[in-house]
Design a protein around this motif. Structure first.
Motif, PDB file in Angstrom:
ATOM      1  N   SER A   1       0.801  -1.202  -0.022  1.00  0.00           N
ATOM      2  CA  SER A   1      -0.212  -0.205   0.050  1.00  0.00           C
ATOM      3  C   SER A   1       0.799   1.087  -0.208  1.00  0.00           C
ATOM      4  CB  SER A   1      -0.868   0.068   1.130  1.00  0.00           C
ATOM      5  OG  SER A   1      -1.776  -1.180   0.982  1.00  0.00           O
TER       6      SER A   1
ATOM      7  N   PRO B   1       0.880   5.988  -0.815  1.00  0.00           N
ATOM      8  CA  PRO B   1      -0.237   6.984  -0.899  1.00  0.00           C
ATOM      9  C   PRO B   1      -0.632   7.141  -2.406  1.00  0.00           C
ATOM     10  CG  PRO B   1       1.645   7.687   0.119  1.00  0.00           C
ATOM     11  CD  PRO B   1       2.012   6.344  -0.259  1.00  0.00           C
ATOM     12  N   ALA B   2      -1.846   7.725  -2.649  1.00  0.00           N
ATOM     13  CA  ALA B   2      -2.350   7.840  -4.107  1.00  0.00           C
ATOM     14  C   ALA B   2      -1.222   8.915  -4.886  1.00  0.00           C
ATOM     15  CB  ALA B   2      -3.622   8.819  -4.000  1.00  0.00           C
TER      16      ALA B   2
ATOM     17  N   TYR C   1       6.966  15.329  -0.181  1.00  0.00           N
ATOM     18  CA  TYR C   1       7.897  14.289  -0.232  1.00  0.00           C
ATOM     19  C   TYR C   1       9.445  14.429  -0.678  1.00  0.00           C
ATOM     20  CZ  TYR C   1       3.551  11.684   0.165  1.00  0.00           C
ATOM     21  OH  TYR C   1       2.425  11.110   0.716  1.00  0.00           O
TER      22      TYR C   1
ATOM     23  N   GLN D   1       4.724   9.089   9.507  1.00  0.00           N
ATOM     24  CA  GLN D   1       3.521   8.518   8.985  1.00  0.00           C
ATOM     25  C   GLN D   1       3.744   7.146   7.599  1.00  0.00           C
ATOM     26  OE1 GLN D   1       2.499  11.838   5.443  1.00  0.00           O
ATOM     27  NE2 GLN D   1       2.728  12.618   7.372  1.00  0.00           N
ATOM     28  N   ASP D   2       2.857   6.315   7.648  1.00  0.00           N
ATOM     29  CA  ASP D   2       3.242   5.340   6.952  1.00  0.00           C
ATOM     30  C   ASP D   2       3.117   5.749   5.453  1.00  0.00           C
ATOM     31  OD1 ASP D   2       2.852   3.722   8.862  1.00  0.00           O
ATOM     32  OD2 ASP D   2       0.898   2.741   8.465  1.00  0.00           O
ATOM     33  N   PHE D   3       4.189   5.068   4.861  1.00  0.00           N
ATOM     34  CA  PHE D   3       4.239   5.465   3.344  1.00  0.00           C
ATOM     35  C   PHE D   3       4.405   4.206   2.353  1.00  0.00           C
ATOM     36  CE2 PHE D   3       6.768   5.681  -0.483  1.00  0.00           C
ATOM     37  CZ  PHE D   3       6.353   6.900  -1.052  1.00  0.00           C
TER      38      PHE D   3
END
Length: 347
Positions: A9, A11-12, A267, A303-305
């Motif tokens: 998973s 990010p968009a 990012y 935060q999760d990436f």
């Protein structure tokens, strides 16, 4: 492109593919003078090049440029094209590459580094290559070390002479890097075990100057006195607090700023950290890559990436080790358990 074995998973706006598989224990990554990705393939005791000459997002193959090492964990090139390789007890300088890029000469420039305990040794040059840095982990979970080089980042001249402590009190700083445009050395740190599932936090620490003390073994995260080694009332006095606190037992290893990526903000200016994952937590954690936003040099919350190497059912099929931004602007992730290098790209 080849998809990972299981879903990851992101990010968009991002995608992920397998850049190279069938490696044995790939650890730290670096970019060569030729722009190719290189890794320390620790399971095969060698350094390999993973070129992508046709720019299709897939490595052309695994090309051995040097072998015969003893569990190499990291490597770094200097501007002259020489390669420095870190084993647990030594740093070796490789010179005179042949037409295929295989190095024909090698010299041990640092010998007698402490053995046992945490075995990774990570290398880093400063901007003008006047100094070489070596991160050395502790020999134990928590103890008073006999060797002051342990739980520290050492600084050497490029020829391996004049070694001295640059930063101390870092139990296991596997990842070290400079924040772009600064003289700040940013380091991941693995906190001690056996204080429960959620203490002490894993951290990212920032050495804004040399001589800083980050507290281990007496003080964790700049504020938590160790129950055994921090009984004195002033256990955390003089300890530099971390820039980031993260979930205990996540095992942060490699880190890289997004500078040079083709990712959108935030990012490009933030920090990516590879979590190798827990081994002694009642509920497993980690096994992912997180992102830390940076604003005016100050870090926000992790935060999760990239997640999914730890499945919802609790199964582990990969363990991220290092992250690096490639010349193509993508983020590359090494996975020593899955034996692969992944490429994360902006769609």
């Amino acid at each position: 492109m080849v998809a990972p074995t299981n879903p990851i998973s992101l990010p968009a706006g991002f995608g992920i593919s397998v850049f190279q598989s069938k490696l044995t224990g790939p650890r730290m990554l670096t970019i060569g003078p030729d722009g190719a990705i290189y890794t320390a393939e620790r399971g095969e005791d060698r350094i390999v090049r993973l070129p992508d000459r046709n720019a299709d997002g897939l490595a052309d193959g695994v090309e051995v440029i040097a072998d015969g090492f003893d569990s190499p964990s990291s490597m770094i090139f200097d501007q002259a094209g020489n390669l420095y390789v870190a084993e647990t007890t030594k740093v070796i300088k490789l010179t005179q590459p042949d037409a295929e890029g295989k190095y024909t000469q090698r010299q041990t420039i640092i010998d007698g580094l402490p053995d046992g305990g945490h075995s990774t040794r990570t290398l880093l040059f400063n901007a003008d290559e006047s100094k070489l840095y070596v991160a050395i982990g502790s020999s134990c979970n928590v103890c008073d070390e006999d060797d002051e080089r342990r739980a520290a980042v050492m600084e050497y001249d490029p020829d391996g002479s004049n070694g001295r402590i640059y930063a101390k009190g870092l139990r296991n700083a596997v990842g070290i890097t400079w924040r772009p445009g600064s003289n700040e050395l940013w380091a991941t740190n693995n906190g001690r075990d056996m204080l429960g599932d959620d203490q002490p936090p894993e951290t990212v620490n920032v050495a804004t100057s040399d001589g800083l003390d980050f507290g281990w073994p007496r003080c964790h995260s700049g504020r938590i006195a160790d129950p055994e080694f921090g009984k004195a009332a002033n256990a955390c006095e003089g300890v530099t607090p971390p820039a980031v606190e993260m979930q205990a037992h996540s095992a942060p290893l490699g880190l890289a700023f997004g500078n040079g990526s083709n990712f959108p903000e935030p990012y490009q200016s933030g920090l990516f950290v590879a979590f190798h994952g827990s081994w002694n937590r009642s509920t497993p954690t980690g096994y992912k890559v997180v992102f830390v936003p940076i604003t005016d040099g100050k870090a926000g919350n992790a935060q999760d990436f990239a997640t999914g190497w730890l499945t919802d059912a609790g199964a582990v099929w990969g363990r991220p080790v290092d992250v690096i931004v490639g010349r193509d602007g993508s983020l590359y992730i090494s996975d020593d358990a899955g034996g692969a290098i992944y490429r994360v790209f902006a769609k």
